[in-house]
Design a protein around this motif. Structure first.
Motif, PDB file in Angstrom:
ATOM      1  N   LYS A 146       0.712  -1.242  -0.240  1.00  0.00           N
ATOM      2  CA  LYS A 146       0.009  -0.018  -0.214  1.00  0.00           C
ATOM      3  C   LYS A 146       1.126   1.318  -0.244  1.00  0.00           C
ATOM      4  CE  LYS A 146      -4.862  -0.038   0.533  1.00  0.00           C
ATOM      5  NZ  LYS A 146      -5.160   0.636  -0.858  1.00  0.00           N
ATOM      6  N   ILE A 147       1.907   1.298   1.004  1.00  0.00           N
ATOM      7  CA  ILE A 147       2.660   2.569   0.657  1.00  0.00           C
ATOM      8  C   ILE A 147       3.617   2.873  -0.324  1.00  0.00           C
ATOM      9  CG2 ILE A 147       4.671   2.971   2.350  1.00  0.00           C
ATOM     10  CD1 ILE A 147       3.654   1.938   4.576  1.00  0.00           C
ATOM     11  N   GLY A 148       3.688   1.543  -0.838  1.00  0.00           N
ATOM     12  CA  GLY A 148       4.948   1.877  -1.734  1.00  0.00           C
ATOM     13  C   GLY A 148       4.039   1.855  -3.138  1.00  0.00           C
ATOM     14  N   SER A 149       3.076   2.353  -3.021  1.00  0.00           N
ATOM     15  CA  SER A 149       1.586   2.581  -4.088  1.00  0.00           C
ATOM     16  C   SER A 149       1.303   3.511  -4.263  1.00  0.00           C
ATOM     17  CB  SER A 149       0.768   1.946  -4.224  1.00  0.00           C
ATOM     18  OG  SER A 149      -0.206   1.560  -2.829  1.00  0.00           O
ATOM     19  N   ILE A 150       1.842   4.754  -3.334  1.00  0.00           N
ATOM     20  CA  ILE A 150       1.450   6.143  -2.962  1.00  0.00           C
ATOM     21  C   ILE A 150       2.402   6.722  -3.203  1.00  0.00           C
ATOM     22  CG2 ILE A 150       0.296   7.703  -1.160  1.00  0.00           C
ATOM     23  CD1 ILE A 150      -0.698   5.566   0.521  1.00  0.00           C
ATOM     24  N   ALA A 151       2.539   7.706  -3.948  1.00  0.00           N
ATOM     25  CA  ALA A 151       3.798   8.531  -4.081  1.00  0.00           C
ATOM     26  C   ALA A 151       3.995   9.649  -2.399  1.00  0.00           C
ATOM     27  CB  ALA A 151       2.838  10.041  -5.285  1.00  0.00           C
ATOM     28  N   LYS A 152       3.068  10.040  -1.841  1.00  0.00           N
ATOM     29  CA  LYS A 152       3.650  10.841  -0.979  1.00  0.00           C
ATOM     30  C   LYS A 152       2.949   9.939   0.242  1.00  0.00           C
ATOM     31  CE  LYS A 152       6.077  15.036  -2.682  1.00  0.00           C
ATOM     32  NZ  LYS A 152       6.061  16.139  -2.681  1.00  0.00           N
ATOM     33  N   VAL A 153       3.316   9.931   1.305  1.00  0.00           N
ATOM     34  CA  VAL A 153       2.549   8.788   2.716  1.00  0.00           C
ATOM     35  C   VAL A 153       2.822   9.296   3.834  1.00  0.00           C
ATOM     36  CG1 VAL A 153       3.129   6.863   1.742  1.00  0.00           C
ATOM     37  CG2 VAL A 153       0.836   7.201   3.149  1.00  0.00           C
ATOM     38  N   VAL A 154       2.625   9.806   5.000  1.00  0.00           N
ATOM     39  CA  VAL A 154       2.715   9.173   6.417  1.00  0.00           C
ATOM     40  C   VAL A 154       2.029   8.656   6.685  1.00  0.00           C
ATOM     41  CG1 VAL A 154       3.214  10.546   8.345  1.00  0.00           C
ATOM     42  CG2 VAL A 154       3.764  11.858   6.855  1.00  0.00           C
ATOM     43  N   CYS A 155       2.945   6.677   7.281  1.00  0.00           N
ATOM     44  CA  CYS A 155       1.591   6.159   7.779  1.00  0.00           C
ATOM     45  C   CYS A 155       2.083   5.789   9.566  1.00  0.00           C
ATOM     46  CB  CYS A 155       1.671   4.878   7.261  1.00  0.00           C
ATOM     47  SG  CYS A 155       1.377   3.398   8.205  1.00  0.00           S
ATOM     48  N   ILE A 156       1.258   6.308  10.654  1.00  0.00           N
ATOM     49  CA  ILE A 156       1.294   6.144  12.011  1.00  0.00           C
ATOM     50  C   ILE A 156       0.418   5.031  12.363  1.00  0.00           C
ATOM     51  CG2 ILE A 156       1.567   7.836  13.799  1.00  0.00           C
ATOM     52  CD1 ILE A 156       0.057  10.045  11.698  1.00  0.00           C
ATOM     53  N   GLY A 157       1.532   4.427  13.591  1.00  0.00           N
ATOM     54  CA  GLY A 157       0.568   3.456  14.336  1.00  0.00           C
ATOM     55  C   GLY A 157       1.256   2.924  15.581  1.00  0.00           C
ATOM     56  N   ASP A 158       0.634   1.542  15.480  1.00  0.00           N
ATOM     57  CA  ASP A 158       1.071   0.776  16.504  1.00  0.00           C
ATOM     58  C   ASP A 158       1.401  -0.499  15.420  1.00  0.00           C
ATOM     59  OD1 ASP A 158       1.394  -1.423  18.759  1.00  0.00           O
ATOM     60  OD2 ASP A 158      -0.233  -1.176  19.014  1.00  0.00           O
ATOM     61  N   PHE A 159       2.473  -0.720  15.156  1.00  0.00           N
ATOM     62  CA  PHE A 159       3.293  -1.841  14.716  1.00  0.00           C
ATOM     63  C   PHE A 159       3.017  -3.601  15.685  1.00  0.00           C
ATOM     64  CE2 PHE A 159       3.609   1.654  12.629  1.00  0.00           C
ATOM     65  CZ  PHE A 159       3.327   1.614  10.487  1.00  0.00           C
ATOM     66  N   ASN A 160       3.888  -2.390  16.033  1.00  0.00           N
ATOM     67  CA  ASN A 160       3.875  -3.847  17.244  1.00  0.00           C
ATOM     68  C   ASN A 160       4.944  -4.895  17.382  1.00  0.00           C
ATOM     69  OD1 ASN A 160       1.372  -4.635  19.808  1.00  0.00           O
ATOM     70  ND2 ASN A 160       0.419  -4.483  17.803  1.00  0.00           N
ATOM     71  N   VAL A 161       5.974  -4.652  16.785  1.00  0.00           N
ATOM     72  CA  VAL A 161       7.678  -4.585  16.591  1.00  0.00           C
ATOM     73  C   VAL A 161       8.220  -3.507  16.871  1.00  0.00           C
ATOM     74  CG1 VAL A 161       6.766  -6.680  15.868  1.00  0.00           C
ATOM     75  CG2 VAL A 161       6.811  -5.023  14.326  1.00  0.00           C
ATOM     76  N   ASN A 162       9.253  -3.646  17.775  1.00  0.00           N
ATOM     77  CA  ASN A 162      10.537  -2.632  17.175  1.00  0.00           C
ATOM     78  C   ASN A 162      10.796  -1.732  15.820  1.00  0.00           C
ATOM     79  OD1 ASN A 162      12.803  -3.638  16.290  1.00  0.00           O
ATOM     80  ND2 ASN A 162      12.606  -4.578  18.480  1.00  0.00           N
ATOM     81  N   ILE A 163      11.322  -1.093  15.980  1.00  0.00           N
ATOM     82  CA  ILE A 163      11.884   0.186  15.107  1.00  0.00           C
ATOM     83  C   ILE A 163      12.230  -0.523  13.577  1.00  0.00           C
ATOM     84  CG2 ILE A 163      13.502   1.334  15.681  1.00  0.00           C
ATOM     85  CD1 ILE A 163      13.153   3.983  14.530  1.00  0.00           C
ATOM     86  N   THR A 164      13.845  -0.575  14.268  1.00  0.00           N
ATOM     87  CA  THR A 164      13.988  -2.125  13.313  1.00  0.00           C
ATOM     88  C   THR A 164      13.681  -3.224  13.156  1.00  0.00           C
ATOM     89  OG1 THR A 164      16.442  -1.783  14.934  1.00  0.00           O
ATOM     90  CG2 THR A 164      16.485  -4.437  13.844  1.00  0.00           C
ATOM     91  N   LYS A 165      13.045  -4.011  13.542  1.00  0.00           N
ATOM     92  CA  LYS A 165      11.504  -4.854  12.610  1.00  0.00           C
ATOM     93  C   LYS A 165      11.217  -4.175  11.497  1.00  0.00           C
ATOM     94  CE  LYS A 165      11.960  -8.449  15.980  1.00  0.00           C
ATOM     95  NZ  LYS A 165      11.687  -9.377  16.923  1.00  0.00           N
ATOM     96  N   VAL A 166      10.660  -3.607  11.661  1.00  0.00           N
ATOM     97  CA  VAL A 166       9.541  -2.498  11.025  1.00  0.00           C
ATOM     98  C   VAL A 166      10.355  -1.772   9.763  1.00  0.00           C
ATOM     99  CG1 VAL A 166       7.928  -0.519  10.424  1.00  0.00           C
ATOM    100  CG2 VAL A 166       7.787  -1.654  12.383  1.00  0.00           C
ATOM    101  N   ASP A 167      11.463  -1.477  10.431  1.00  0.00           N
ATOM    102  CA  ASP A 167      12.607  -0.858   8.629  1.00  0.00           C
ATOM    103  C   ASP A 167      12.502  -1.951   8.234  1.00  0.00           C
ATOM    104  OD1 ASP A 167      13.738   0.916   8.442  1.00  0.00           O
ATOM    105  OD2 ASP A 167      16.034   0.675   8.792  1.00  0.00           O
ATOM    106  N   LYS A 168      12.934  -2.728   8.376  1.00  0.00           N
ATOM    107  CA  LYS A 168      13.060  -4.520   7.486  1.00  0.00           C
ATOM    108  C   LYS A 168      12.306  -4.366   6.671  1.00  0.00           C
ATOM    109  CE  LYS A 168      17.273  -6.163  10.333  1.00  0.00           C
ATOM    110  NZ  LYS A 168      17.081  -6.972  11.085  1.00  0.00           N
ATOM    111  N   LEU A 169      11.046  -4.612   7.348  1.00  0.00           N
ATOM    112  CA  LEU A 169       9.511  -5.232   7.048  1.00  0.00           C
ATOM    113  C   LEU A 169       8.378  -4.569   6.077  1.00  0.00           C
ATOM    114  CD1 LEU A 169       7.937  -6.916  10.100  1.00  0.00           C
ATOM    115  CD2 LEU A 169       8.661  -7.897   8.092  1.00  0.00           C
ATOM    116  N   LEU A 170       8.788  -3.129   6.099  1.00  0.00           N
ATOM    117  CA  LEU A 170       7.881  -1.906   5.435  1.00  0.00           C
ATOM    118  C   LEU A 170       9.493  -1.541   4.683  1.00  0.00           C
ATOM    119  CD1 LEU A 170       6.078   0.129   7.606  1.00  0.00           C
ATOM    120  CD2 LEU A 170       5.636  -1.897   6.558  1.00  0.00           C
ATOM    121  N   THR A 171       9.697  -2.047   3.434  1.00  0.00           N
ATOM    122  CA  THR A 171      10.451  -1.739   2.463  1.00  0.00           C
ATOM    123  C   THR A 171      10.665  -0.291   1.965  1.00  0.00           C
ATOM    124  OG1 THR A 171      10.282  -3.176   0.960  1.00  0.00           O
ATOM    125  CG2 THR A 171      12.025  -3.844   2.432  1.00  0.00           C
TER     126      THR A 171
END
Length: 266
Positions: A146-171
């Protein structure tokens, strides 16, 4: 040429828990949010239960309010946009998804065109923790696509894993949060005392601003991309002697996450 406009944001998991125990939004939750006076509000684990009239009445004069579909025993997402920062006619789409699908996150998306002709999206989300590991992986895959299909986006929320894991999962996005090395900051405490920073900002082609400071960052001389705010944790709001280092009991009807604060420019 118009100068870029700054937008402030707030995200908070308020532990509506799908309406568990006849959930009613505490008045202090709404009052705290209004007191922060931000441009964009994202509430996850929201639930349109008891006291919703108070939520609506306190917010509607200053904010446009959007809520994902109501389904009994399921969480919702609320996004509110400041009326003096956004025009109703510039809100082009409000997008939701099936809240019953375990392979999809809790999700609400709003597409906006600013007065400066910038088009961008705001997504409020929470990764569901029920189900299997592959279900959670599917949620991140959906979100990444979803994020990759949008030109400009801010996605805010509770990802239920820490920033290191989110950084790997949301390329497809850059991931931001308060500086947290050495467990200096966290947004949630597990019942075993483990502290995690799981309320985060994922952005694509939008730069999150560095300016949020607390006592530690001020002392050590650096700025953060975001801040975890625990100021609501006091006796007046019914938390007695609990602190941000304590596990906050589940299903009390009160939030058990920190407030996430940040900002960006367009």
């Amino acid at each position: 040429m118009n100068d870029k406009v700054e937008y402030t944001l707030l995200e908070w998991n308020i532990q509506g828990a799908g309406g568990t125990c006849d959930y009613s939004t505490p008045k202090f939750v709404v009052d705290t949010i209004i007191g922060k006076n931000v441009d964009i509000i994202v509430l996850v684990e929201f639930y349109t239960g008891g006291n919703f009239d108070y939520v609506r009445k306190r917010m509607q004069n200053d904010y446009y309010i959007f809520i994902s579909p109501f389904v009994d025993d399921r969480n919702q997402v609320l996004i509110a946009l400041k009326r003096d920062k956004f025009k109703e006619g510039n809100i082009s789409n409000v997008i939701t998804i099936d809240p019953m699908d375990i392979k999809l996150p809790e999700y609400l998306q709003i597409n906006i065109k600013t007065e400066q002709e910038e088009v961008f999206s705001i997504i409020g989300t929470r990764i569901k923790t029920s189900g299997l590991k592959e279900d959670r992986e599917a949620q991140f895959k959906f979100l990444d696509n979803k994020i990759g299909s949008i030109a400009k986006v801010v996605c805010i929320g509770d990802f239920n894993v820490n920033i290191t894991k989110v950084d790997k999962l949301l390329t497809s996005a850059d991931v931001y949060g308060p500086k947290t090395q050495d467990d200096a900051r966290w947004s949630f405490v597990h019942n075993d005392g483990g502290k995690v920073g799981i309320d985060l900002i994922a952005a694509r082609k939008i730069g999150i601003l560095k300016k949020e400071k607390d006592d530690l960052s001020f002392k050590e001389g650096y700025e953060m991309y975001a801040k975890y705010d625990w100021d609501f944790l006091n006796k007046k709001n019914g938390f007695e002697n609990l602190t941000s280092s304590d596990f906050l009991p589940a299903f009390t009807g009160k939030p058990n996450h920190a407030i996430l604060l940040g900002s960006f420019k367009l």
